[in-house]
Design a protein around this motif. Structure first.
Motif, PDB file in Angstrom:
ATOM      1  N   ASP A  98       1.035  -1.265   0.107  1.00 55.76           N
ATOM      2  CA  ASP A  98       0.301   0.032  -0.013  1.00 55.76           C
ATOM      3  C   ASP A  98       0.439   0.970   0.198  1.00 55.76           C
ATOM      4  N   THR A  99       2.007   1.266  -0.692  1.00 58.58           N
ATOM      5  CA  THR A  99       3.060   2.767  -0.511  1.00 58.58           C
ATOM      6  C   THR A  99       2.821   3.536  -0.570  1.00 58.58           C
ATOM      7  N   PRO A 100       1.516   3.881  -1.138  1.00 58.28           N
ATOM      8  CA  PRO A 100       1.459   5.245  -2.120  1.00 58.28           C
ATOM      9  C   PRO A 100       0.028   5.033  -0.515  1.00 58.28           C
ATOM     10  N   VAL A 101      -0.703   4.616   0.296  1.00 59.13           N
ATOM     11  CA  VAL A 101      -1.478   5.013   1.343  1.00 59.13           C
ATOM     12  C   VAL A 101      -0.332   4.971   2.435  1.00 59.13           C
ATOM     13  N   THR A 102       0.228   3.948   3.092  1.00 62.06           N
ATOM     14  CA  THR A 102       1.533   4.135   3.722  1.00 62.06           C
ATOM     15  C   THR A 102       2.106   5.630   3.641  1.00 62.06           C
ATOM     16  N   LEU A 103       2.475   6.613   2.670  1.00 60.83           N
ATOM     17  CA  LEU A 103       3.730   7.539   2.752  1.00 60.83           C
ATOM     18  C   LEU A 103       2.635   8.803   2.781  1.00 60.83           C
ATOM     19  N   ALA A 104       1.435   8.728   2.611  1.00 53.61           N
ATOM     20  CA  ALA A 104       0.183   9.985   2.730  1.00 53.61           C
ATOM     21  C   ALA A 104      -0.318   9.565   4.239  1.00 53.61           C
ATOM     22  N   LYS A 105      -0.635   8.512   4.630  1.00 54.47           N
ATOM     23  CA  LYS A 105      -0.560   8.626   5.961  1.00 54.47           C
ATOM     24  C   LYS A 105       0.479   9.007   7.024  1.00 54.47           C
ATOM     25  N   LEU A 106       1.511   8.593   7.158  1.00 56.60           N
ATOM     26  CA  LEU A 106       2.963   9.557   7.196  1.00 56.60           C
ATOM     27  C   LEU A 106       3.144  10.612   7.291  1.00 56.60           C
ATOM     28  N   SER A 148       4.783   0.097  -5.414  1.00 58.02           N
ATOM     29  CA  SER A 148       5.198   0.556  -6.201  1.00 58.02           C
ATOM     30  C   SER A 148       6.224   1.312  -6.894  1.00 58.02           C
ATOM     31  N   GLY A 149       6.622   1.199  -7.719  1.00 59.26           N
ATOM     32  CA  GLY A 149       8.104   1.689  -8.412  1.00 59.26           C
ATOM     33  C   GLY A 149       7.913   2.923  -8.905  1.00 59.26           C
TER      34      GLY A 149
END
Length: 371
Positions: free
Chosen positions: A117-125, A148-149
């Motif tokens: 869930d990388t984009p979701v993770t970064l948005a959360k952080l 995501s790459g």
């Protein structure tokens, strides 16, 4: 690192595909690892919402064990974790922050993170939400594997402090996702759990076309859709579709729709497992656009990119059977060549083989100091 590896995965779920894309992603990857001769233990938090919807409680390609308490689990499996060639923590694991800190305190050979869930993770952080990963923990992992790459990998290293960020895209189990030979039931279908940020696109690219083409048949499969959605009469609803029925579902569609979450669109280079599944089944794909899609599946060659309702209407009414089959065949060839679980497993092992084992913590060799 040519010997078979012993890998422990602590992920969201392997046993239940209900309301998540993690289970099928892990299943394809771990089946690939088994085919390559590697051993995997999957530790899954026993939670009621997955326990009630388990469609693979006892997999034959790995060891799956459930736990209720992190401390108790670590007491039981600490030895196995420290002997493992690699320990991989997945995104969205319950109490992930506590789990990661406890794992970091052990003498593990390699500790990695697999962010599905990388984009979701970064948005959360970015907004201070540390539900399953703390910002300070990104730098703890020997490799941060990302769903995501592209530019996301650079951000992970430069902005969030990852030691090494590498892509580990989702994949498909090609043996289980094949065309079934069934006759068509629907002209366009969509498989996905309800998401508020995806629903406007579903409205634009499926529901509105259904209204304008009442003589055609549509279907939406997935849980958690609100009861107040105004579905046209020619849109069939399936609440939950287990993976065992996915191939049949795709095979009975003339076209299938792929819709991407907003965070994934913003990040780009985040292919959905549904893309690979549909392509493997030989079903041509209509998809919304995100950066990197046309590098994976060239527009009008292996995928139809739609930005408005009229794009879908044109595809459903203007593409003949020969064009439809050609579109599907090109996508299938691309996916089978490089996006199967076996291909991902080989890539994962290659990445781990470049990673040296950690040094034992010096403090672990010291005797306890009395107060």
């Amino acid at each position: 690192m040519k010997k078979p590896l012993d890998i422990v995965v602590l992920g969201l779920t392997l046993s239940s595909s209900w309301g998540n894309g993690h289970a099928t992603t892990f299943r394809a990857l771990i089946r690939g690892l088994k085919a390559e001769g590697h051993r995997v233990l999957f530790l899954e938090r026993d939670v009621p919402w997955y326990a009630e919807h388990r469609d693979l409680p006892e997999p034959d390609f790995c060891e799956l064990l459930y736990y209720s308490d992190i401390c108790e689990m670590l007491e039981v499996y600490a030895g196995r974790l420290m002997k493992a060639d690699a320990v991989i923590v997945g995104s969205y694991v319950p109490d992930g922050v506590v789990l990661i800190d406890r794992l970091e305190a052990l003498d593990l050979k390699r500790l990695c993170f697999y962010d599905i869930d990388t984009p979701v993770t970064l948005a959360k952080l970015d907004r201070g939400d540390e539900e399953y990963l703390a910002k300070r923990q990104v730098a703890l992992f020997d490799i941060y594997f990302s769903f995501s790459g592209g530019q996301v990998l650079t951000r992970l290293e430069e902005q969030y402090g990852a030691k090494k960020a590498l892509p580990l895209y989702c994949s498909v189990d090609a043996e289980r996702y094949q065309h079934t030979g069934e006759t068509f039931r629907w002209d366009l279908g969509y498989l996905g759990t309800f998401s508020p940020d995806r629903q406007p696109t579903v409205e634009k690219l499926l529901i509105e076309p259904a209204r304008r083409l009442p003589h055609l048949r549509f279907v939406v499969a997935g849980p958690q859709y609100p009861a107040d959605i105004d579905w046209p009469k020619n849109v069939e609803r399936i609440n939950h579709l287990p993976p065992a029925d996915h191939s049949s579902f795709y095979s009975r569609q003339r076209f299938t729709l792929n819709v991407t979450r907003a965070d994934m669109i913003a990040a780009g280079w985040s292919p959905s497992v549904r893309l690979f599944e549909a392509a493997s089944c030989g079903t041509p794909i209509i998809s919304d656009y995100w950066r990197g899609l046309d590098e994976l599946l060239l527009d009008q060659h292996a995928v139809l990119i739609a930005t408005k309702t009229e794009d879908v209407l044109k595809a459903l009414t203007g593409i003949d059977e020969r064009q439809r089959r050609s579109l599907a065949a090109r996508a299938k060839a691309i996916v089978l060549e490089g996006h199967t679980g076996l291909a991902r497993a080989r890539g994962l092992i290659a990445d781990l083989s470049q990673l040296p084992e950690r040094q034992i913590h010096p403090q672990s060799m010291l005797q306890p100091v009395s107060a």
